[in-house]
Design a protein around this motif. Sequence first.
Motif, short mmCIF file in Angstrom:
data_model
loop_
_atom_site.label_atom_id
_atom_site.label_comp_id
_atom_site.label_asym_id
_atom_site.label_seq_id
_atom_site.Cartn_x
_atom_site.Cartn_y
_atom_site.Cartn_z
N SER A 226 0.82 -1.22 0.00
CA SER A 226 0.00 0.00 0.00
C SER A 226 0.85 1.26 0.00
N MET A 227 2.16 1.14 0.30
CA MET A 227 2.98 2.34 0.45
C MET A 227 3.06 3.18 -0.82
N PRO A 228 3.27 2.59 -2.01
CA PRO A 228 3.29 3.45 -3.20
C PRO A 228 1.98 4.19 -3.43
N PHE A 229 0.86 3.53 -3.17
CA PHE A 229 -0.45 4.17 -3.35
C PHE A 229 -0.64 5.29 -2.33
N VAL A 230 -0.19 5.04 -1.10
CA VAL A 230 -0.28 6.08 -0.05
C VAL A 230 0.55 7.29 -0.46
N ALA A 231 1.79 7.04 -0.91
CA ALA A 231 2.67 8.15 -1.28
C ALA A 231 2.11 8.96 -2.45
N GLU A 232 1.52 8.27 -3.42
CA GLU A 232 0.98 8.96 -4.59
C GLU A 232 -0.17 9.89 -4.23
N GLY B 160 16.01 1.94 2.72
CA GLY B 160 15.19 1.45 1.61
C GLY B 160 13.74 1.83 1.78
N GLN B 161 13.20 1.62 2.98
CA GLN B 161 11.80 1.99 3.21
C GLN B 161 11.59 3.49 3.09
N ALA B 162 12.59 4.27 3.52
CA ALA B 162 12.47 5.72 3.44
C ALA B 162 12.45 6.22 2.00
N THR B 163 13.07 5.46 1.08
CA THR B 163 13.10 5.91 -0.32
C THR B 163 11.81 5.62 -1.06
N VAL B 164 11.00 4.67 -0.59
CA VAL B 164 9.82 4.25 -1.34
C VAL B 164 8.87 5.41 -1.64
N PRO B 165 8.54 6.27 -0.66
CA PRO B 165 7.64 7.39 -1.00
C PRO B 165 8.21 8.30 -2.08
N PHE B 166 9.52 8.57 -2.04
CA PHE B 166 10.14 9.41 -3.06
C PHE B 166 10.03 8.75 -4.43
N THR B 167 10.32 7.43 -4.46
CA THR B 167 10.25 6.69 -5.73
C THR B 167 8.82 6.67 -6.26
N ALA B 168 7.86 6.40 -5.38
CA ALA B 168 6.46 6.29 -5.80
C ALA B 168 5.94 7.62 -6.33
N ARG B 169 6.29 8.71 -5.67
CA ARG B 169 5.82 10.02 -6.13
C ARG B 169 6.43 10.35 -7.50
N ALA B 170 7.70 10.03 -7.67
CA ALA B 170 8.33 10.29 -8.96
C ALA B 170 7.68 9.43 -10.05
N ALA B 171 7.40 8.17 -9.73
CA ALA B 171 6.74 7.29 -10.70
C ALA B 171 5.35 7.82 -11.04
N GLY B 172 4.64 8.33 -10.04
CA GLY B 172 3.31 8.88 -10.28
C GLY B 172 3.34 10.08 -11.21
N ARG B 173 4.46 10.82 -11.18
CA ARG B 173 4.60 11.98 -12.08
C ARG B 173 5.12 11.56 -13.46
N GLY B 174 5.46 10.26 -13.60
CA GLY B 174 6.08 9.82 -14.85
C GLY B 174 7.51 10.28 -14.99
N LEU C 59 11.89 -1.16 -6.80
CA LEU C 59 10.89 -1.95 -7.51
C LEU C 59 9.54 -1.90 -6.80
N LEU C 60 9.56 -1.90 -5.46
CA LEU C 60 8.31 -1.75 -4.70
C LEU C 60 7.70 -0.39 -4.99
N GLY C 61 8.53 0.65 -5.03
CA GLY C 61 8.03 2.00 -5.27
C GLY C 61 7.36 2.17 -6.61
#
Length: 451
Positions: A84-90, A303-317, A389-391
């Motif tokens: 759920s973390m990538p969805f939460v971060a997005e 690693g866990q701390a980077t997931v929100p940054f990765t997910a937000r960047a992925a959400g922006r493309g 990859l999780l992000g």
Amino acid sequence: MSTASESEDTTEPAGGPEAVGALAGRVAGKAGPLYLSMLATMAGGMVTAGVLGNAGTAQLAAYAVVIAVFNPVLMVVQGALRGSMPFVAEHGDDPRRLAPVVRDSLWLALAMGALGGLLVATAPLWGRLAGVAAPTLAALGPYPLLMGLYVVVASVKASVTVLLTGLGHNRAVLALSLVTTALAVVLVPALVLGPGPVPAMGLPGAGSAVLLHGCATVCLSLYVARRVTVLRGRPIGLGAPRWAGVRRIARVGLPTGSTLLVKFGAMGVLALAAARIGPAEAAAHQLLVVVATFVFLAAAATGQATVPFTARAAGRGDRAGVRRSVLAGYLVAVPVVAVSATLVWAASGTVVGLFTDDPEMAALVTALLPVLCAVAVADAAQALPGMGLLGIKKARSSMHAFAVCYGLLALVAVPVAGAGGLTSLWAVYAVATAGLVVGQGLAFRRLSARV
């Protein structure tokens, strides 16, 4: 504990791409509280094991039987909930879209917690089928049931922890972990040993203590999530389950949970292989694993701390932003792990002396510290692209990499240990971990190119 503005640190500043160095500084700021939280959690677990060590051999054996299943069950549940973390971060700045994600995560926590709790609670049944000694089964009492209930409670708490981490409220995660540890330090000795007028309850007391502090902290966690996040003032509740949303999180999270299970299983095979060599080797192997775990914690937190940054960047493309977040994690985690491992190696006499005064065991551990350093650094290097990859919601590739590398490790562990002893066993462990660096890195490079 935290403020709603804390989560704003996970967004990229306006005005263009952020320098990797500056991003690494923000990742480090988020990783620090998570690292301390992990240390606090480990300390709480050590208190329970230490107290039960003074409560009788049969009760300690019964505790070991339940924990042998409890730990992997909780690993799988916690790993799955990270989905759920990538969805939460997005959706961290949109409470209307975030609320359904939180509800879906809670339903997944309850479903998986109920299944895992049932497995733990039926320990007397599967223990008898597995041939566990009768005195050990008799010592179980209500402990499996209490720990089964705790799995459900811990699952709900894990979903809230993922929410807070995904939103960047890591100081709140640390505060909650400190509360949990403090309650464990007080309740476990009191209910197990019964100091003063309190009656000693033994193993059931340990289960009661864990369940009590679990219920207390899950209620506190839910309160904190409602007070410090963008969900403040919004009714969440469970409502009717949206199974499509639950499945969406599970598709991302279950591979992560399976990855942890594969690693846990392979490490169990390594322990068995070491035990077949001799008692000194088995003890030395366990000590090395404990030290490696402490050294690796910094990478796990980063690693866990980077997931929100990765997910937000992925959400922006933002493909470059996705890769920058993982690179920033490397800049934080790998030097810390490398320095920590080197310090352990340099101060080997002091470090080993804290755990054992057996000269044979100390010699085995000291001789293998260089290999431990290699394993720890490689483990840190593979963890960052794995969290990347999780992000980007492609955690299945991590599961495949672990299945290959750790699967092969499990296959060769016993014959390698028989032929070359503990040194050869840890050498192939290092090779398997290096294989993960390559596998995870290539998978992240390939899949992040599609963002």
